[in-house]
Design a protein around this motif. Structure first.
Motif, PDB file in Angstrom:
ATOM      1  N   GLY A   1     -60.020  21.496 -43.857  1.00  0.00           N
ATOM      2  CA  GLY A   1     -59.853  21.720 -45.282  1.00  0.00           C
ATOM      3  C   GLY A   1     -59.469  23.124 -45.703  1.00  0.00           C
ATOM      4  N   SER A   2     -58.995  23.962 -44.789  1.00  0.00           N
ATOM      5  CA  SER A   2     -58.517  25.294 -45.187  1.00  0.00           C
ATOM      6  C   SER A   2     -57.522  25.798 -44.157  1.00  0.00           C
ATOM      7  N   LYS A   3     -56.725  26.780 -44.579  1.00  0.00           N
ATOM      8  CA  LYS A   3     -55.756  27.363 -43.661  1.00  0.00           C
ATOM      9  C   LYS A   3     -56.461  28.066 -42.508  1.00  0.00           C
ATOM     10  N   ALA A   4     -57.555  28.751 -42.811  1.00  0.00           N
ATOM     11  CA  ALA A   4     -58.285  29.475 -41.765  1.00  0.00           C
ATOM     12  C   ALA A   4     -58.787  28.506 -40.694  1.00  0.00           C
ATOM     13  N   LYS A   5     -59.324  27.374 -41.137  1.00  0.00           N
ATOM     14  CA  LYS A   5     -59.819  26.379 -40.183  1.00  0.00           C
ATOM     15  C   LYS A   5     -58.669  25.815 -39.348  1.00  0.00           C
ATOM     16  N   CYS A   6     -57.569  25.501 -40.036  1.00  0.00           N
ATOM     17  CA  CYS A   6     -56.415  24.934 -39.324  1.00  0.00           C
ATOM     18  C   CYS A   6     -55.849  25.925 -38.316  1.00  0.00           C
ATOM     19  N   ASP A   7     -55.776  27.182 -38.721  1.00  0.00           N
ATOM     20  CA  ASP A   7     -55.266  28.204 -37.803  1.00  0.00           C
ATOM     21  C   ASP A   7     -56.160  28.319 -36.574  1.00  0.00           C
ATOM     22  N   TRP A   8     -57.454  28.280 -36.793  1.00  0.00           N
ATOM     23  CA  TRP A   8     -58.392  28.371 -35.670  1.00  0.00           C
ATOM     24  C   TRP A   8     -58.183  27.203 -34.699  1.00  0.00           C
TER      25      TRP A   8
ATOM     26  N   PHE B   1     -67.991  26.045 -41.191  1.00  0.00           N
ATOM     27  CA  PHE B   1     -66.943  26.210 -40.194  1.00  0.00           C
ATOM     28  C   PHE B   1     -67.701  26.277 -38.872  1.00  0.00           C
ATOM     29  N   GLY B   2     -67.909  25.113 -38.296  1.00  0.00           N
ATOM     30  CA  GLY B   2     -68.756  25.026 -37.105  1.00  0.00           C
ATOM     31  C   GLY B   2     -70.146  24.551 -37.487  1.00  0.00           C
ATOM     32  N   ARG B   3     -71.017  24.495 -36.501  1.00  0.00           N
ATOM     33  CA  ARG B   3     -72.380  24.009 -36.666  1.00  0.00           C
ATOM     34  C   ARG B   3     -73.180  24.961 -37.555  1.00  0.00           C
ATOM     35  N   ARG B   4     -73.855  24.433 -38.542  1.00  0.00           N
ATOM     36  CA  ARG B   4     -74.643  25.267 -39.449  1.00  0.00           C
ATOM     37  C   ARG B   4     -76.132  25.135 -39.109  1.00  0.00           C
ATOM     38  N   LEU B   5     -76.746  26.263 -38.861  1.00  0.00           N
ATOM     39  CA  LEU B   5     -78.160  26.306 -38.479  1.00  0.00           C
ATOM     40  C   LEU B   5     -78.933  27.207 -39.426  1.00  0.00           C
ATOM     41  N   ILE B   6     -80.204  26.926 -39.588  1.00  0.00           N
ATOM     42  CA  ILE B   6     -81.091  27.844 -40.294  1.00  0.00           C
ATOM     43  C   ILE B   6     -81.892  28.637 -39.265  1.00  0.00           C
TER      44      ILE B   6
ATOM     45  N   ALA C   1     -51.758  20.459 -33.022  1.00  0.00           N
ATOM     46  CA  ALA C   1     -51.314  20.577 -34.410  1.00  0.00           C
ATOM     47  C   ALA C   1     -52.525  20.399 -35.317  1.00  0.00           C
ATOM     48  N   SER C   2     -52.371  20.810 -36.568  1.00  0.00           N
ATOM     49  CA  SER C   2     -53.458  20.639 -37.530  1.00  0.00           C
ATOM     50  C   SER C   2     -52.869  20.257 -38.880  1.00  0.00           C
ATOM     51  N   ILE C   3     -53.720  19.636 -39.701  1.00  0.00           N
ATOM     52  CA  ILE C   3     -53.330  19.228 -41.050  1.00  0.00           C
ATOM     53  C   ILE C   3     -54.374  19.771 -42.017  1.00  0.00           C
ATOM     54  N   ASN C   4     -53.924  20.539 -43.002  1.00  0.00           N
ATOM     55  CA  ASN C   4     -54.821  20.974 -44.067  1.00  0.00           C
ATOM     56  C   ASN C   4     -54.786  19.906 -45.158  1.00  0.00           C
TER      57      ASN C   4
END
Lengths: 339, 339
Positions: free
Chosen positions: A184-191, A331-336, A200-203
């Motif tokens: 859902g973002s350019k940064a994520k797709c670029d990564w 962006f990746g696994r979210r932990l507390i 390939a990626s799709i935003n």
């Protein structure tokens, strides 16, 4: 001795839509005395799992979460007191500890840190991430549900999330010909393409027509859709699957906050394109987790498999960090990290 | 010599909803001369197939039916002239002859009447019914798609139709523990249990709540849903499937006349109940049709397998008889006898 109390998040009221301030309540509670076979664990980290969202609102295969009861999740902690001969004070353990800072639990419900896994580039928090339920979901979803074959094209939704990012990299390591991630973002797709080895990626926020974008990015169709999202995105993917295509239903993120399910419109292609859609619960494969985790740890150390974790500091921030999962924040696994 | 012309139904305009008077047009045409390898066939019967409905409106795996072109179907006929050494004048043949009274066709596109199959209680019209595509759909849907196991509970929609009625009886003969049929009238439901050996039936027009009725009739859940209908009925069935349940998508009758597909709402149970939904095209199994047809013919002669045919007299009645399939009029396979 450590703390004899726990701070714990319980369900205050059933959410409609994305959980908010009223959904959860933070309580402080005394811990009971440790009895034979039990240990007292100080929790250092716990996970935020979109998959437990349905149980907040309604009955599921694990039942509905009762009002007033602890929010479930995977956790990592340190043994502070033990009446289980297999566990010593100071041992690192993982288990279904919930959103809380400490607990008394049966020793046999804890998994002791395996030093063979957590060395080199593999962090301890990977135990509840890429080497825990999310990573195992990627592995068994590809192998046992989608039955990935050499050279196939794999399309993956929520591809920068913990399940999707691992699934895409594993698909390549397992012999896929082409792997495409949706995020859902350019940064994520670029990564995905620059770092994680996706072809390939799709935003999806940018795509004028998601189905067209999927056709283009897959170069004419996919053999497998690894689905973490459901809903409209699944409907589009159905139209992009080749004859004999398989859908592994890993998650249905788009459905979890709906009062009335949305589902899919496109069932006719199941006949015309000979499609298979199969859901699964990764715990069904728990006896095979060991070898899968060993292989994945090796690939991590060989820099063939990346993972991202977002550690949010402070137990008090769990509800907002959880809600963010449904807004595409993570962006990746979210932990507390329990301070 | 027979007739050198054919009367044929062609597509006049794309239907919205159930096909009506304007959808089809009856034409008369001269037949071409028979060339080497060809035969001229006088068609005695042709089938009315709900499954070809989508191609009248839109592109499918067989393409869209072009305006002005012949309506497709299975047919039975007699060879009247031959330039194929394997076929003689007077031979009975079947093939994809379409809604027409005669045609010139390659001999190798005809299947010659097999006397080993059509004897005793097996009528010649069974060649395009229970021993043709509908019966094969039942057989391979159960065996290869739903992978029926001994003792399982099977729920079947459109159960008095040609595919459903055969699927229910075959399920029992293949070892199912309990078979439940869904149909649209008391007469159909009575026939299922009194004649066709179903363990229970559900009249969907009578049921206050279809899902509750399915739960009751299956005694707590089904292992397999053999789906000829799709839509709301499929949504209800999904909620009645046991863990590991399979949906064989044989037809989607409820979808064929919709401009916008309806689909299903219930995708979450795919995860929680570990469900599999798989569609298929029975022609993929054509090499295995022979042994299946032999076994079914034997069961028919042993009175273990019943089939019903409704023969409508007169090629001019094809459109109305076809539309009736979508109104639940038919009770068994509906054929046109070309007068």
């Amino acid at each position: 001795m450590g703390s004899m109390t726990t701070r714990r998040w319980v369900l205050a009221e059933r959410p409609a839509g994305i959980p908010d301030d009223k959904t959860f309540k933070l309580e402080e509670q005394d811990l009971p005395a440790v009895e034979d076979g039990q240990v007292r664990v100080r929790v250092t980290h716990f996970s935020l799992d979109p998959g437990m969202r349905p149980a907040l609102s309604r009955d599921t295969y694990v039942g509905a979460t009762p009002i007033g009861s602890l929010i479930t999740s995977a956790g990592i902690g340190i043994v502070e007191e033990t009446k289980d001969e297999k566990l010593a004070v100071g041992d690192m353990v993982t288990g279904g500890f919930g959103w809380q800072s400490g607990l008394v639990v049966k020793g046999r419900h804890c998994v002791k840190h395996n030093p063979a896994l957590f060395k080199g580039k593999v962090t301890p928090t990977a135990a509840i991430g890429i080497l825990g339920i999310p990573g195992m979901t990627s592995w068994f979803g590809l192998k046992n549900i989608a039955r990935l074959k050499e050279g196939e094209t794999v399309l993956i939704s929520s591809a920068s999330g913990p399940v999707g990012a691992t699934a895409g990299q594993l698909a390549k390591l397992m012999g896929a010909g082409r792997v495409i991630g949706i995020a859902g973002s350019k940064a994520k797709c670029d990564w995905l393409t620059a770092e994680a080895g996706f072809d390939a990626s799709i935003n999806y926020r940018d795509a004028a027509n998601l189905e067209d974008a999927m056709h283009d990015a897959t170069s004419g169709g996919a053999d497998i859709y690894f689905d973490n999202v459901g809903g409209e995105m699944l409907d589009a993917a159905i139209n992009v699957l080749k004859p004999g295509g398989r859908i592994a239903v890993s998650g249905q993120l788009a459905e979890y906050n709906l009062d009335e399910p949305r589902g899919i419109r496109n069932t006719l292609p199941f006949i015309t394109q000979r499609l298979t859609m199969q859901g699964f619960v990764v715990l069904d494969f728990v006896r095979e987790f060991g070898p899968a985790a060993m292989q994945m740890a090796q690939w991590i150390n060989e820099d063939k498999l990346l993972y991202r974790e977002e550690v949010v500091d402070g137990i008090e921030n769990a509800p907002a960090a959880y809600a963010g999962l449904f807004k595409g924040e993570n962006f990746g696994r979210r932990l507390i990290k329990v301070s």
